[in-house]
Structure formats: structure tokens, C-alpha cells
Design a protein around this motif. Structure first.
Motif, PDB file in Angstrom:
ATOM      1  N   ILE A   1     102.206  75.229 130.317  1.00  0.00           N
ATOM      2  CA  ILE A   1     101.559  74.099 130.430  1.00  0.00           C
ATOM      3  C   ILE A   1     101.762  72.875 129.171  1.00  0.00           C
ATOM      4  CG2 ILE A   1      99.711  75.036 131.744  1.00  0.00           C
ATOM      5  CD1 ILE A   1      97.776  74.693 129.207  1.00  0.00           C
ATOM      6  N   GLN A   2     101.542  71.769 129.416  1.00  0.00           N
ATOM      7  CA  GLN A   2     101.866  70.935 128.372  1.00  0.00           C
ATOM      8  C   GLN A   2     100.440  70.412 127.530  1.00  0.00           C
ATOM      9  OE1 GLN A   2     104.762  69.668 127.071  1.00  0.00           O
ATOM     10  NE2 GLN A   2     103.791  68.698 125.448  1.00  0.00           N
ATOM     11  N   LEU A   3     100.227  70.731 126.351  1.00  0.00           N
ATOM     12  CA  LEU A   3      99.115  70.624 125.626  1.00  0.00           C
ATOM     13  C   LEU A   3      99.076  69.176 124.951  1.00  0.00           C
ATOM     14  CD1 LEU A   3      98.278  73.938 123.972  1.00  0.00           C
ATOM     15  CD2 LEU A   3      97.155  73.047 126.042  1.00  0.00           C
ATOM     16  N   PRO A   4      98.430  68.200 125.127  1.00  0.00           N
ATOM     17  CA  PRO A   4      98.508  67.125 124.573  1.00  0.00           C
ATOM     18  C   PRO A   4      98.008  67.093 123.049  1.00  0.00           C
ATOM     19  CG  PRO A   4      96.612  66.852 125.870  1.00  0.00           C
ATOM     20  CD  PRO A   4      97.041  68.403 125.989  1.00  0.00           C
ATOM     21  N   GLU A   5      98.450  66.016 122.449  1.00  0.00           N
ATOM     22  CA  GLU A   5      97.964  65.951 120.887  1.00  0.00           C
ATOM     23  C   GLU A   5      96.713  65.681 120.797  1.00  0.00           C
ATOM     24  OE1 GLU A   5      99.352  63.541 116.843  1.00  0.00           O
ATOM     25  OE2 GLU A   5     100.059  62.845 118.743  1.00  0.00           O
ATOM     26  N   THR A   6      95.822  66.304 119.876  1.00  0.00           N
ATOM     27  CA  THR A   6      94.319  65.915 119.484  1.00  0.00           C
ATOM     28  C   THR A   6      94.440  66.014 118.170  1.00  0.00           C
ATOM     29  OG1 THR A   6      93.598  68.367 119.347  1.00  0.00           O
ATOM     30  CG2 THR A   6      93.813  67.446 121.489  1.00  0.00           C
ATOM     31  N   SER A   7      93.070  65.621 117.585  1.00  0.00           N
ATOM     32  CA  SER A   7      92.600  65.589 116.164  1.00  0.00           C
ATOM     33  C   SER A   7      93.330  66.861 115.490  1.00  0.00           C
ATOM     34  CB  SER A   7      91.406  65.201 115.795  1.00  0.00           C
ATOM     35  OG  SER A   7      90.586  66.155 116.617  1.00  0.00           O
ATOM     36  N   LYS A   8      93.022  67.888 116.276  1.00  0.00           N
ATOM     37  CA  LYS A   8      93.216  69.198 115.786  1.00  0.00           C
ATOM     38  C   LYS A   8      94.399  70.014 115.967  1.00  0.00           C
ATOM     39  CE  LYS A   8      88.082  70.334 116.036  1.00  0.00           C
ATOM     40  NZ  LYS A   8      87.109  71.137 116.391  1.00  0.00           N
TER      41      LYS A   8
ATOM     42  N   GLU B   1      98.892  77.253 114.511  1.00  0.00           N
ATOM     43  CA  GLU B   1      98.050  76.598 115.670  1.00  0.00           C
ATOM     44  C   GLU B   1      97.208  77.799 116.264  1.00  0.00           C
ATOM     45  OE1 GLU B   1      98.115  73.569 116.551  1.00  0.00           O
ATOM     46  OE2 GLU B   1     100.024  72.772 116.151  1.00  0.00           O
ATOM     47  N   THR B   2      96.083  77.220 116.654  1.00  0.00           N
ATOM     48  CA  THR B   2      95.002  78.107 117.427  1.00  0.00           C
ATOM     49  C   THR B   2      95.391  78.416 118.862  1.00  0.00           C
ATOM     50  OG1 THR B   2      93.274  77.213 116.099  1.00  0.00           O
ATOM     51  CG2 THR B   2      92.593  78.267 117.955  1.00  0.00           C
ATOM     52  N   PRO B   3      95.768  79.547 119.235  1.00  0.00           N
ATOM     53  CA  PRO B   3      96.221  79.723 120.535  1.00  0.00           C
ATOM     54  C   PRO B   3      94.967  79.664 121.710  1.00  0.00           C
ATOM     55  CG  PRO B   3      95.529  81.955 119.338  1.00  0.00           C
ATOM     56  CD  PRO B   3      95.615  80.921 118.424  1.00  0.00           C
ATOM     57  N   VAL B   4      95.687  79.055 122.716  1.00  0.00           N
ATOM     58  CA  VAL B   4      94.766  78.503 124.070  1.00  0.00           C
ATOM     59  C   VAL B   4      94.133  79.875 124.434  1.00  0.00           C
ATOM     60  CG1 VAL B   4      94.820  77.951 126.343  1.00  0.00           C
ATOM     61  CG2 VAL B   4      95.957  76.565 124.493  1.00  0.00           C
ATOM     62  N   GLU B   5      92.631  79.736 124.846  1.00  0.00           N
ATOM     63  CA  GLU B   5      92.005  80.872 125.592  1.00  0.00           C
ATOM     64  C   GLU B   5      91.065  80.145 126.494  1.00  0.00           C
ATOM     65  OE1 GLU B   5      89.147  84.774 124.994  1.00  0.00           O
ATOM     66  OE2 GLU B   5      89.798  83.639 123.334  1.00  0.00           O
ATOM     67  N   TRP B   6      91.260  80.234 127.754  1.00  0.00           N
ATOM     68  CA  TRP B   6      90.598  79.529 128.779  1.00  0.00           C
ATOM     69  C   TRP B   6      90.042  80.838 129.791  1.00  0.00           C
ATOM     70  CZ3 TRP B   6      94.492  75.333 130.426  1.00  0.00           C
ATOM     71  CH2 TRP B   6      94.586  74.440 129.282  1.00  0.00           C
ATOM     72  N   MET B   7      88.492  80.758 129.817  1.00  0.00           N
ATOM     73  CA  MET B   7      87.919  81.574 130.641  1.00  0.00           C
ATOM     74  C   MET B   7      87.500  80.590 131.841  1.00  0.00           C
ATOM     75  SD  MET B   7      87.260  84.706 132.099  1.00  0.00           S
ATOM     76  CE  MET B   7      87.092  85.622 130.647  1.00  0.00           C
ATOM     77  N   LEU B   8      88.001  80.503 133.028  1.00  0.00           N
ATOM     78  CA  LEU B   8      87.665  79.357 134.087  1.00  0.00           C
ATOM     79  C   LEU B   8      86.941  79.998 134.984  1.00  0.00           C
ATOM     80  CD1 LEU B   8      91.187  77.562 133.963  1.00  0.00           C
ATOM     81  CD2 LEU B   8      89.222  77.055 132.450  1.00  0.00           C
ATOM     82  N   LEU B   9      85.803  79.441 135.292  1.00  0.00           N
ATOM     83  CA  LEU B   9      85.235  79.760 136.631  1.00  0.00           C
ATOM     84  C   LEU B   9      85.117  78.624 137.713  1.00  0.00           C
ATOM     85  CD1 LEU B   9      81.716  81.045 134.557  1.00  0.00           C
ATOM     86  CD2 LEU B   9      83.779  82.241 135.326  1.00  0.00           C
TER      87      LEU B   9
END
Length: 402
Positions: free
Chosen positions: A194-201, A246-254
Motif C-alpha cells: 500500500i502507498q503511505l502518504p506523508e504525515t508530520s511523523k 520509520e515506525t512499522p505499520v500495524e493495523w488491527m481492523l474490525l
């Protein structure tokens, strides 16, 4: 004029637009608008954040589920918190402890409809009643929307679903197994980019995800009349090979949508990745429309906020179309009068009037310097150009009528 009266016609138009869709996403988020520098007109504003003073805005933005393009606002709400009473100057530590405990007790006893968190459920019910019954609306929330009342309300609605990023390691029926433990035990079903957009972090990047999924039953809180478990699907995505620093993505989606195969799990992850559109919208509202720089009484500010909110939606649509489909015909972006005005103000016309041409022409109206081709078009330049274009169109119409 009230904020709701200004934004309602736009929301109705958006509801008519999405009526043509079988499924539409509705990404929700809340932002704080800081007016702490206002000294003489504080009535109607309230505390926000750490000592700030201002308004709170919740937006529900319609998104195309296939390409992530914004379609307009389906619902918005603005409010302010009441200032807290100052504690007595001679209050002892013991008295302070008792006062805070009493305040927490009273907060728990308040009806849910009177709490700020009710906005997540209010969005579900309001949009369900405004959108065509032939359209299924999937609401996409971040962790702040992970409340049991959301899932409970969805099982009462006929044409509404949710994708929520879990904030709590919930207990699962019937044996109190925990959410994260159950999903970590599932096999990896697919790998997805997935493409992650730029954020302040973080910087923008492509993230590689390992995805697991299964059905789960969330334990229903004791405060509910309906004690049946909340039957949902969990999709657990973890980033691998994350760049250093960078902080790795971790999504728990319900989600209330049935995830029975890898294809649907991929869809749920992609839908959640579109949630950043509403954050981009709030950024445009603040940095482009500069909504926080005005110094008005609260009623006047809320009315102005209604107009600026609609303009910010238009700018979001414009910038995303320019980013993803620059060669599309300009008629996808502008009406005939707007194109006529831009043609009259353009020194040189291309053979085909595209979205890219339209955006550059609007930017020139806002002060963009043509000779600085390597300088990206900023949102403030587009904001100024968009306003000037509307003024020119209004002048054209008035001249035609006289």
C-alpha cells in the motif's frame, strides 16, 4: 446563518451523487480548530487540547471505494466544550481527589447521546437516513471510533457497515480470549503493498504488509440491553521490511463486512488506507483555507466555517484529480462558465484542455509564478486562485445580466 444550514445543501448533493454507487466509503475524523488568541469574543468557544480554546469539527467524507477519489461531504458537525469550573484556591489534595472522582462518576452516568463520542454513532444514523437505500455506506474510522456502541448500532441499520481500527485488545466470547492473541495465531493469508502518504511523523513510502484475518465475536459490555456478542471480522496487517528509522505499520481492523477470502481482506486494507483523505481535507481547511486565522465571534466563525468547509472539499477533489488523472478532460473538474473564464485569462491555450491545464490556470490566478516550473503548486495558491475564479465567474454573470 447557522453552520448546519450552510453545509446541508452540499451534503444533500453528495448524497444524490453517491446514490449511483452500489458501495461508497465514508471516512470520518475529528479535528480541533484553535482560536486561543481571541480575547474579546470567547463566548461560544471552549477548551481544546492542552490549554487551547476553540471549536471541534467532525467530518464524514464520501470516498470512491475503487480509486479513493473524494466525492463530497455527507455530514459535518461543529461544537464547543463548556469551560470547566476552576477549583477552589484553598483545595486540599484530598478534596481534589474526591472532586475528580465525583466528576468521573458523573461522566459515566451521562447518557451516551450527551457524550462527544456519540458523534460516531450520529454519523451512522444520519447518513443512513439521507443516502439512497440502494447504496451501502461503509464508514471508515480510526482508533477513536473503536467503541462498542458503533458496532451495536450497525446491527440495527440495513445499509451501513464499518471498518474500524481497533484501539482495545478486546475480550472475545465465549472464553475471554483476547483479540490480538487470536489474530496472531492465524496463518498469513496474503502479502500486500500500500502507498503511505506523508504525515508530520513519516515520509511517504510503499509499505509491504503481511495480512491475517478471521471472524471474531466481541464481548458486549454489560451496559447494553442486547447482550448478544458483536459478530465482526478482524483483518490484521503488519508491515515487514520497514525502512530504518520509520515506525512499522500495524493495523488491527474490525469490520462488519464478511471477510471470507484473501481478496476481501485486501479490499478492507485498501479501504482503510483511504482514511487519510479526511486528514488531507482537514489539512487543506487549515493550511489552505487558513480557517484558524480569522478572529470572529463564535456564531460568525461557525457560519464562515460552513463556507470554508465546502471550498476545502472542492480543493481536495481538485488536488487529488490533478495528482492521479492530470490528462483527464477539464470538464470533469469545472463547469462551462469556469472553463470560459480560465480560457479568457490564459495567455496560451493547449490543444486539449486537461485537468493539469485547469489546475495550473487556477494557480496562476492565485499568484503562481509560471517561470518557476520546478516549484510545486501549493494549496494556498490554489485557494487564492479558486476564490478569484469564483469572483470572476460571478462578475461575468452580472455583466451578462445587465
Amino acid at each position: 446563518m447557522e453552520f448546519s444550514k450552510i453545509i446541508e445543501p452540499h451534503c444533500q448533493m453528495t448524497a444524490e451523487t453517491v446514490a449511483e454507487c452500489e458501495v461508497v466509503l465514508c471516512v470520518g475524523d475529528t479535528t480541533f480548530l484553535d482560536y486561543d488568541n481571541i480575547v474579546a469574543k470567547k463566548e461560544g468557544y471552549g477548551p481544546i487540547g492542552k490549554g487551547g480554546n476553540g471549536l471541534i469539527l467532525h467530518s464524514a467524507l464520501a470516498i470512491d471505494p475503487e480509486i479513493g477519489q473524494s466525492l463530497g461531504m455527507l455530514w459535518q458537525k461543529v461544537w464547543h466544550r463548556e469551560p470547566k469550573q476552576k477549583p477552589p484556591k484553598d483545595e486540599t489534595p484530598e478534596q481534589k481527589k474526591k472532586r475528580q472522582a465525583q466528576a468521573r462518576y458523573e461522566a459515566r452516568k451521562r447518557p451516551f447521546e450527551e457524550k462527544e463520542s456519540y458523534r460516531w454513532v450520529e454519523a451512522l444514523t444520519t447518513i443512513e437516513s439521507s443516502v439512497s437505500k440502494s447504496t451501502r455506506v461503509i464508514h471508515v474510522f480510526d482508533r477513536e471510533g473503536d467503541i462498542a456502541e458503533v458496532f451495536d448500532k450497525v446491527r440495527e441499520l440495513q445499509h451501513t457497515g464499518v471498518v474500524v481500527r481497533a484501539a482495545q485488545n478486546r475480550s472475545l466470547d465465549p472464553n475471554s480470549e483476547r483479540l490480538w492473541f487470536k489474530l496472531e495465531a492465524q496463518p498469513i493469508s496474503l502479502r500486500q503493498e500500500i502507498q503511505l502518504p506523508e504525515t508530520s511523523k513519516r515520509s511517504p513510502r510503499k509499505a509491504k504488509l503481511e495480512v491475517r484475518f478471521c471472524q471474531v465475536n466481541l464481548r458486549t459490555p454489560y451496559r447494553f440491553d442486547n447482550r448478544d456478542p458483536l459478530e465482526v471480522y478482524a483483518v490484521y496487517a503488519i508491515e515487514i521490511d520497514c525502512p530504518e528509522g520509520e515506525t512499522p505499520v500495524e493495523w488491527m481492523l474490525l469490520t462488519t463486512e464478511a471477510v471470507t477470502d484473501a481478496s476481501m481482506a485486501t479490499t478492507i486494507v485498501r479501504w482503510y488506507s483511504y482514511r487519510w483523505r479526511v486528514e488531507e481535507y482537514h489539512k487543506i481547511l487549515k493550511s489552505g483555507c487558513q480557517v484558524e486565522r480569522y478572529r470572529l465571534a463564535a456564531d460568525g466563525m461557525k457560519a464562515l466555517l460552513g463556507f470554508l468547509s465546502i471550498i476545502a472539499v472542492e480543493l481536495l477533489h481538485l488536488t487529488y484529480l490533478h495528482r492521479t488523472q492530470p490528462d483527464t478532460n477539464a470538464t470533469e473538474l469545472l463547469n462551462p462558465l469556469e472553463i470560459k473564464v480560465l480560457k479568457a485569462k490564459s495567455p496560451k491555450l493547449p490543444k486539449v484542455l486537461t485537468v493539469a491545464w485547469a489546475v495550473e490556470a487556477i494557480a496562476r490566478l492565485g499568484g503562481y509564478l509560471e517561470h518557476r516550473h520546478k516549484t510545486p503548486i501549493g494549496i494556498q495558491v490554489l485557494w487564492r486562485g479558486w476564490l478569484k475564479l469564483h469572483d470572476l465567474c460571478e462578475g461575468w454573470q452580472l455583466a451578462k445580466e445587465t
